[in-house]
Design a protein around this motif. Sequence first.
Motif, PDB file in Angstrom:
ATOM      1  N   ALA A 156      70.313  23.618 -39.853  1.00 18.82           N
ATOM      2  CA  ALA A 156      69.892  22.235 -39.587  1.00 18.82           C
ATOM      3  C   ALA A 156      68.380  22.082 -39.672  1.00 18.82           C
ATOM      4  O   ALA A 156      67.876  21.027 -40.044  1.00 18.82           O
ATOM      5  N   ALA A 157      67.653  23.138 -39.334  1.00 17.05           N
ATOM      6  CA  ALA A 157      66.189  23.074 -39.348  1.00 17.05           C
ATOM      7  C   ALA A 157      65.594  23.538 -40.670  1.00 17.05           C
ATOM      8  O   ALA A 157      64.376  23.497 -40.849  1.00 17.05           O
ATOM      9  N   GLU A 158      66.426  23.950 -41.608  1.00 16.89           N
ATOM     10  CA  GLU A 158      65.931  24.461 -42.891  1.00 16.89           C
ATOM     11  C   GLU A 158      65.270  23.336 -43.694  1.00 16.89           C
ATOM     12  O   GLU A 158      65.869  22.285 -43.900  1.00 16.89           O
ATOM     13  N   ILE A 159      64.035  23.542 -44.148  1.00 13.19           N
ATOM     14  CA  ILE A 159      63.316  22.487 -44.866  1.00 13.19           C
ATOM     15  C   ILE A 159      63.576  22.526 -46.368  1.00 13.19           C
ATOM     16  O   ILE A 159      63.217  21.586 -47.080  1.00 13.19           O
ATOM     17  N   ARG A 160      64.202  23.604 -46.855  1.00 14.32           N
ATOM     18  CA  ARG A 160      64.517  23.690 -48.282  1.00 14.32           C
ATOM     19  C   ARG A 160      65.871  23.034 -48.581  1.00 14.32           C
ATOM     20  O   ARG A 160      66.714  22.915 -47.704  1.00 14.32           O
ATOM     21  N   THR A 161      66.070  22.630 -49.825  1.00 14.14           N
ATOM     22  CA  THR A 161      67.359  22.077 -50.243  1.00 14.14           C
ATOM     23  C   THR A 161      68.435  23.148 -50.095  1.00 14.14           C
ATOM     24  O   THR A 161      68.226  24.314 -50.427  1.00 14.14           O
ATOM     25  N   ALA A 180      77.684  15.798 -38.778  1.00 14.62           N
ATOM     26  CA  ALA A 180      77.515  15.984 -37.337  1.00 14.62           C
ATOM     27  C   ALA A 180      76.357  16.917 -37.011  1.00 14.62           C
ATOM     28  O   ALA A 180      75.624  16.700 -36.045  1.00 14.62           O
ATOM     29  N   ILE A 181      76.167  17.964 -37.829  1.00 12.84           N
ATOM     30  CA  ILE A 181      75.170  18.995 -37.522  1.00 12.84           C
ATOM     31  C   ILE A 181      73.807  18.687 -38.131  1.00 12.84           C
ATOM     32  O   ILE A 181      72.763  18.848 -37.487  1.00 12.84           O
ATOM     33  N   ALA A 237      62.149  19.555 -38.617  1.00 13.65           N
ATOM     34  CA  ALA A 237      62.724  20.894 -38.571  1.00 13.65           C
ATOM     35  C   ALA A 237      62.679  21.460 -37.160  1.00 13.65           C
ATOM     36  O   ALA A 237      63.645  22.081 -36.697  1.00 13.65           O
ATOM     37  N   ARG A 238      61.566  21.253 -36.454  1.00  9.70           N
ATOM     38  CA  ARG A 238      61.454  21.748 -35.074  1.00  9.70           C
ATOM     39  C   ARG A 238      62.471  21.067 -34.163  1.00  9.70           C
ATOM     40  O   ARG A 238      63.093  21.713 -33.319  1.00  9.70           O
ATOM     41  N   ILE A 239      62.651  19.768 -34.355  1.00  7.08           N
ATOM     42  CA  ILE A 239      63.622  19.043 -33.524  1.00  7.08           C
ATOM     43  C   ILE A 239      65.041  19.521 -33.804  1.00  7.08           C
ATOM     44  O   ILE A 239      65.840  19.732 -32.891  1.00  7.08           O
ATOM     45  N   ALA A 240      65.351  19.713 -35.095  1.00 10.43           N
ATOM     46  CA  ALA A 240      66.688  20.187 -35.452  1.00 10.43           C
ATOM     47  C   ALA A 240      66.944  21.565 -34.850  1.00 10.43           C
ATOM     48  O   ALA A 240      68.022  21.838 -34.308  1.00 10.43           O
ATOM     49  N   GLU A 241      65.949  22.462 -34.934  1.00  9.38           N
ATOM     50  CA  GLU A 241      66.109  23.793 -34.357  1.00  9.38           C
ATOM     51  C   GLU A 241      66.185  23.711 -32.833  1.00  9.38           C
ATOM     52  O   GLU A 241      66.976  24.429 -32.190  1.00  9.38           O
ATOM     53  N   ARG A 270      60.313  18.169 -25.658  1.00 12.29           N
ATOM     54  CA  ARG A 270      61.459  18.291 -24.758  1.00 12.29           C
ATOM     55  C   ARG A 270      62.279  17.003 -24.712  1.00 12.29           C
ATOM     56  O   ARG A 270      63.508  17.034 -24.652  1.00 12.29           O
ATOM     57  N   LYS A 271      61.609  15.844 -24.721  1.00 17.58           N
ATOM     58  CA  LYS A 271      62.331  14.579 -24.642  1.00 17.58           C
ATOM     59  C   LYS A 271      63.274  14.382 -25.816  1.00 17.58           C
ATOM     60  O   LYS A 271      64.313  13.728 -25.689  1.00 17.58           O
ATOM     61  N   ALA A 272      62.915  14.943 -26.970  1.00 13.32           N
ATOM     62  CA  ALA A 272      63.772  14.780 -28.142  1.00 13.32           C
ATOM     63  C   ALA A 272      65.066  15.573 -28.007  1.00 13.32           C
ATOM     64  O   ALA A 272      66.055  15.299 -28.678  1.00 13.32           O
ATOM     65  N   LEU A 273      65.068  16.559 -27.095  1.00 12.32           N
ATOM     66  CA  LEU A 273      66.228  17.409 -26.921  1.00 12.32           C
ATOM     67  C   LEU A 273      67.080  16.987 -25.735  1.00 12.32           C
ATOM     68  O   LEU A 273      68.302  17.060 -25.772  1.00 12.32           O
TER      69      LEU A 273
END
Length: 276
Positions: A156-161, A180-181, A237-241, A270-273
Amino acid sequence: MSSPSRPGTLHVVATPIGNLGDLSSRGLDTLRNVAAICAEDTRHTRQLLSHFGLERPLVALHEHNEDQIAERVVARLLAGESLALVSDAGTPLVSDPGFRLVRAARAAGVPVSPVPGACAFVAALSVAGLPSDRLVFEGFLPAKGNARRERLAPLAAEIRTLAFYESAHRIEETLADMAAIFGAERRAVVARELTKLFETVLDGTLADLHARVSADANQRKGEFVVLVQGAGDDEQARIAEGKRLYAKLGEHLPPSTAAKLAAELSGAPRKALYGG
């Protein structure tokens, strides 16, 4: 009779993924001139050869017998015979058997030469309109839902295609899991039956693609490549991870503690999580 000083060559030959006109003239000449062809499914390869009026000895080499067959094939190569390796469709070793044979041949000092051609995920990428400078190829996902979601979660946090192969009977569930993910609004492409009569390339958000595939039975038939755009900028990416870590930590820790640790480990707010 002693063996010749020079071994033969193992030619790794790409074959069509659908349209038989995509077999290169070099590939055809190679298949015509080798002593034998190692094939994933000899029945399938025999049909391909028959289309071009060729008749060559075939050696079955698949995931269940590759270790045993590789030794015999390398012995033939060392004796001076040149052989070819093909898969059922596309470029060998791309989500197909063959790497053990290639590794054994190279270890024995046998020349291994590629004869390039069709590859399904590369063909899909060329018409997808998604970033193509950096790519992660994941091949086939696990068949069972839980295992599939576990494989998807770290991506989910991967920035590459991202590039995946999928089958007709799992495409709908896979798109639902991806939405969903990865997020329902993540851009993606579903390429179906590439180079064949009923080729389609659909693009849109994962939610949109899931809806379109679910609503049309024809879009659930055939062979699929799914391309998913990466997470985008570093913050996304950080939020997804962070969300992935929060979900895993939340199985064992209180929500506030899980969110605190996930934020520290991922660098996400933290608020994003946790929402507070």
